[in-house]
Design an enzyme around this catalytic site. Structure first.
Site, mmCIF file in Angstrom:
data_model
loop_
_atom_site.group_PDB
_atom_site.id
_atom_site.type_symbol
_atom_site.label_atom_id
_atom_site.label_comp_id
_atom_site.label_asym_id
_atom_site.label_seq_id
_atom_site.Cartn_x
_atom_site.Cartn_y
_atom_site.Cartn_z
ATOM 1 N N GLY A 53 0.811 -1.330 -0.121
ATOM 2 C CA GLY A 53 0.045 0.034 -0.048
ATOM 3 C C GLY A 53 0.877 1.025 0.056
ATOM 4 O O GLY A 53 1.902 1.268 0.292
ATOM 5 N N CYS A 80 5.220 -6.194 1.732
ATOM 6 C CA CYS A 80 5.615 -4.731 1.724
ATOM 7 C C CYS A 80 5.068 -3.912 2.877
ATOM 8 O O CYS A 80 5.262 -3.978 4.061
ATOM 9 C CB CYS A 80 5.270 -3.952 0.211
ATOM 10 S SG CYS A 80 6.127 -2.434 0.074
ATOM 11 N N TYR A 81 4.026 -3.012 2.613
ATOM 12 C CA TYR A 81 3.288 -2.502 3.529
ATOM 13 C C TYR A 81 2.547 -3.189 4.537
ATOM 14 O O TYR A 81 2.621 -3.197 5.906
ATOM 15 C CB TYR A 81 2.049 -1.582 3.123
ATOM 16 C CG TYR A 81 1.221 -0.802 4.072
ATOM 17 C CD1 TYR A 81 1.524 0.374 4.563
ATOM 18 C CD2 TYR A 81 0.065 -1.428 4.403
ATOM 19 C CE1 TYR A 81 0.974 1.139 5.196
ATOM 20 C CE2 TYR A 81 -0.659 -0.796 5.185
ATOM 21 C CZ TYR A 81 -0.283 0.677 5.882
ATOM 22 O OH TYR A 81 -1.223 1.394 6.702
ATOM 23 N N HIS A 168 8.235 -7.869 -3.048
ATOM 24 C CA HIS A 168 7.132 -8.076 -4.031
ATOM 25 C C HIS A 168 7.521 -9.529 -4.415
ATOM 26 O O HIS A 168 7.935 -9.557 -5.415
ATOM 27 C CB HIS A 168 6.710 -7.165 -4.787
ATOM 28 C CG HIS A 168 6.204 -5.873 -4.048
ATOM 29 N ND1 HIS A 168 4.848 -5.727 -3.624
ATOM 30 C CD2 HIS A 168 6.781 -4.992 -3.690
ATOM 31 C CE1 HIS A 168 4.755 -4.411 -3.237
ATOM 32 N NE2 HIS A 168 5.809 -3.890 -3.064
ATOM 33 N N GLU A 170 5.227 -11.254 -5.844
ATOM 34 C CA GLU A 170 4.392 -11.624 -6.975
ATOM 35 C C GLU A 170 4.713 -10.816 -8.281
ATOM 36 O O GLU A 170 4.108 -11.135 -9.392
ATOM 37 C CB GLU A 170 2.902 -10.838 -6.542
ATOM 38 C CG GLU A 170 2.851 -9.473 -6.400
ATOM 39 C CD GLU A 170 3.427 -8.741 -5.179
ATOM 40 O OE1 GLU A 170 4.069 -9.485 -4.354
ATOM 41 O OE2 GLU A 170 3.116 -7.385 -4.829
ATOM 42 N N SER A 222 -22.398 -9.981 -27.168
ATOM 43 C CA SER A 222 -21.793 -8.946 -27.806
ATOM 44 C C SER A 222 -20.766 -9.697 -28.891
ATOM 45 O O SER A 222 -20.454 -8.975 -29.985
ATOM 46 C CB SER A 222 -20.897 -8.039 -27.308
ATOM 47 O OG SER A 222 -19.902 -8.754 -26.559
ATOM 48 N N GLY A 224 -17.998 -10.471 -27.961
ATOM 49 C CA GLY A 224 -16.609 -10.478 -27.060
ATOM 50 C C GLY A 224 -16.343 -11.615 -26.291
ATOM 51 O O GLY A 224 -17.372 -12.560 -26.245
ATOM 52 N N VAL A 225 -15.215 -11.736 -25.526
ATOM 53 C CA VAL A 225 -14.915 -13.000 -24.845
ATOM 54 C C VAL A 225 -15.686 -13.078 -23.738
ATOM 55 O O VAL A 225 -16.254 -14.403 -23.578
ATOM 56 C CB VAL A 225 -13.331 -12.972 -24.454
ATOM 57 C CG1 VAL A 225 -12.957 -13.905 -23.786
ATOM 58 C CG2 VAL A 225 -12.499 -12.339 -25.340
ATOM 59 N N ASP A 226 -16.096 -12.262 -23.017
ATOM 60 C CA ASP A 226 -16.782 -12.537 -21.705
ATOM 61 C C ASP A 226 -18.078 -12.883 -21.881
ATOM 62 O O ASP A 226 -18.619 -13.968 -21.361
ATOM 63 C CB ASP A 226 -16.739 -11.305 -20.917
ATOM 64 C CG ASP A 226 -15.317 -10.735 -20.592
ATOM 65 O OD1 ASP A 226 -14.326 -11.375 -20.853
ATOM 66 O OD2 ASP A 226 -15.155 -9.451 -20.342
ATOM 67 N N SER A 227 -18.941 -12.116 -22.801
ATOM 68 C CA SER A 227 -20.362 -12.810 -22.835
ATOM 69 C C SER A 227 -20.383 -14.068 -23.529
ATOM 70 O O SER A 227 -21.303 -14.753 -23.603
ATOM 71 C CB SER A 227 -21.163 -11.587 -23.724
ATOM 72 O OG SER A 227 -20.628 -11.427 -25.039
ATOM 73 N N SER A 228 -19.416 -14.159 -24.478
ATOM 74 C CA SER A 228 -19.468 -15.572 -25.231
ATOM 75 C C SER A 228 -19.247 -16.593 -24.340
ATOM 76 O O SER A 228 -19.952 -17.836 -24.164
ATOM 77 C CB SER A 228 -18.240 -15.575 -26.501
ATOM 78 O OG SER A 228 -18.570 -14.628 -27.205
ATOM 79 N N LYS A 368 -9.598 -12.265 -16.469
ATOM 80 C CA LYS A 368 -9.636 -12.316 -18.116
ATOM 81 C C LYS A 368 -9.004 -13.853 -18.534
ATOM 82 O O LYS A 368 -9.345 -14.486 -19.388
ATOM 83 C CB LYS A 368 -9.195 -11.169 -18.839
ATOM 84 C CG LYS A 368 -9.190 -11.133 -20.200
ATOM 85 C CD LYS A 368 -10.698 -10.495 -20.432
ATOM 86 C CE LYS A 368 -11.079 -10.068 -21.597
ATOM 87 N NZ LYS A 368 -12.423 -9.325 -21.805
#
Ligand code: XMP
Length: 512
Positions: A53, A80-81, A168, A170, A222, A224-228, A368
């Site tokens: 943070g 970290c924080y 970090h 990550e 649409s 797009g990836v997500d709605s498909s 995603k």
């Protein structure tokens, strides 16, 4: 399902931490630091990670947490924080460091026997970004590692299963970051790794079946990836109780509407409703040249058509409304304003006169890349699963000036040649987004022995991680030459091709 909590103190890498945990096959969720301890306790987490943070722990205004969290008996990793917070919550001492550390720093292990550093060498590179440091660890804590300027770069109270690192793990710049996270997840939290996409599909389909019962579901597709992927999952669960409404405003890429229709009608059991309204859109856009006005008209008209169709389809029978919202669209910010939820274009505002039993968002726990994995497992073609971002107003903002059917056709053909050539050269994977633009410009040319006065086509191709900034892509000259040659030969009314070499900023990715 095993879960790790990422407790968000406002750091910039919080989503990355959750993704890295999930990469290790354990589900991670992010909650703001304001989440009450009893809520955390009820969730039976296998481990808790305190994020970084921007604040100083000794500033009373900074995000803090009750020391009781360290008494839950759940393993904790502070980053970290989060690391400084653990020192501050105990009897440790945190100070402004005499020398800040930013970037790659050499880290030396004091205790190579610690479970957190299993299979990590005594000396390695870590990524640091801090101005405060722990000058003395709390009672009961052992210093596990140091750097030249940080006397306590990692510490642990192994009996209490509390670990903390100033760096970090990550980020990929930390050489053994994934190993350290792996050690925390498997050696310390004793997870078994049950977060795999096959399980996700199975359990989500079962949940959807139970939730939906014999009711109907409507989803706005649409392409797009997500709605498909959302459509694929819901269809797996309830088959033709699902109706997908696909509004084709005539501003998609060449043959894209047909491709979406063919994919969903052949692969999945569902009602697929395609509303072709290209002509209505063109009529509404006649004479309009201002980019924002175009966007507004296209957006408003889209939702008018969409909701009209949805009302028609629901036929007064109360059902569910589904959308492809994904995890990053839903996460609350930990920067102190826990009530503020990011608004996102995936979250569609519902008109007052439409009633549903409830909302279904089967992807709301996924990032995603996980959505793409699910899409692949469901058998959705890679053209859809790996589709590059495409703006809602479609080619409407790639034709500069007034839209006409002829201009749309020219742009669709030129853009198709560009995509075909990129695919043939296997160059797509190097680009975040690439497309053609039709500026409102005609230029003089010569073809055969004739003078021509025809359209100019511009190629736009960018590399970027987040689309906030972008660089123009260094596509090899011979690929560009081939594209230019093919566009001028194969697309009628185009006699010149240019390549946009502007980064963002100062340019934007789209031209309008
Ligand atoms: P810009 O042009 O702002 O684009 O650099 C950044 C990313 O956003 C997409 N974009 C849009 N997406 N509606 C959308 O859904 C829009 O009006 C819109 N304008 C830009 C663009 O394609 C790029 O991926």
């Amino acid at each position: 399902m095993e879960k790790i909590l990422v407790l968000d103190f406002g750091g910039q890498y919080n989503q990355l931490i959750a993704r890295r945990v999930r990469d290790q096959k354990v589900y991670a969720e992010i909650l703001p630091y304001t989440t009450p301890i009893d809520v955390i306790e009820k969730n039976n987490y296998k481990g808790i990670i305190f994020t970084g943070g921007p604040n100083s722990v000794f500033d009373m205004e900074s995000p803090h947490y009750s020391p009781d969290i360290l008494k839950l008996g759940v393993p904790v990793l502070g980053i970290c924080y989060g690391c400084q917070l653990i020192a501050w919550m105990g009897s440790g001492d945190v100070k402004t460091a005499p020398k800040s550390e930013y970037g790659k720093i050499n880290f030396k292990l004091n205790d190579s026997q610690s479970s957190l550093f299993k299979d990590v060498p005594d000396s390695s590179v870590v990524w640091m970004s801090h101005t405060d440091y722990i000058s003395a660890p709390p009672k009961g804590f052992e210093i596990l590692g140091t750097t030249d300027d940080c006397p306590c770069a990692a510490m642990a109270n192994a009996d209490e299963k509390i670990y903390a690192v100033q760096f970090h793990p990550e980020v990929t710049h930390t050489q053994f970051g994934s190993q350290i996270l792996h050690n925390f997840i498997y050696e310390i939290c004793k997870c078994s790794g049950d977060w795999v996409m096959d399980n996700f599909i199975e359990t989500t389909v079962a949940k959807l079946k139970e939730q939906i019962g014999d009711k109907k579901v409507i989803l706005g597709l649409s392409g797009g990836v997500d709605s498909s992927v959302a459509a694929g999952l819901i269809s797996r669960a309830v088959g033709n109780q699902l109706t997908c409404v696909f509004v084709d405003q005539g501003l998609m890429r060449k043959d894209e509407g047909d491709f979406v229709e063919k994919t969903f009608t052949s692969l999945f059991d569902m009602n697929f409703v395609r509303v072709n309204c290209g002509e209505t859109f063109l009529a509404k856009l006649k004479g309009v040249t201002d980019p924002e006005e175009k966007r507004h008209i296209i957006g408003t008209e889209f939702y008018n058509v969409f909701w009209d169709e949805i009302k028609r389809q629901s036929n007064d029978e109360l059902g569910y409304f589904a959308q492809g919202t994904i995890y990053p669209d839903c996460i609350e910010s930990g920067k102190g304003d826990a009530d503020k939820i990011k608004t996102h274009h995936n979250k569609v505002k519902m008109p007052d006169d439409v009633q549903f039993l409830g909302l279904i968002e089967p992807l709301c726990d996924l990032f995603k890349d996980e959505v793409r994995k699910v899409g692949e497992k469901l058998g959705i073609p890679k053209e859809l699963v790996w589709r590059q971002p495409f703006p809602g107003p479609g080619l409407g903002v790639r034709i500069i000036g007034e839209l006409t059917a002829d201009k749309i056709k020219v742009l669709q053909e030129a853009d198709w040649v560009l995509r075909d050539e990129m695919a043939k050269n296997g160059y797509e994977k190097n680009l975040a987004q690439f497309f053609c633009v039709l500026p409102d410009v005609k230029t003089v040319g010569v073809m055969g022995d004739h003078r021509t006065y025809d359209h100019l086509v511009a190629i736009r191709a960018v590399t970027t991680d987040d689309f906030m900034t972008a660089d123009w892509a260094r596509i090899p000259y011979d690929i560009l030459a081939k594209v230019s040659n093919r566009i001028t030969n194969e697309v009628e009314h185009v006699n010149r091709v240019v390549y946009d070499i502007t980064s963002k900023p100062p340019g934007t990715v789209e031209w309008e």
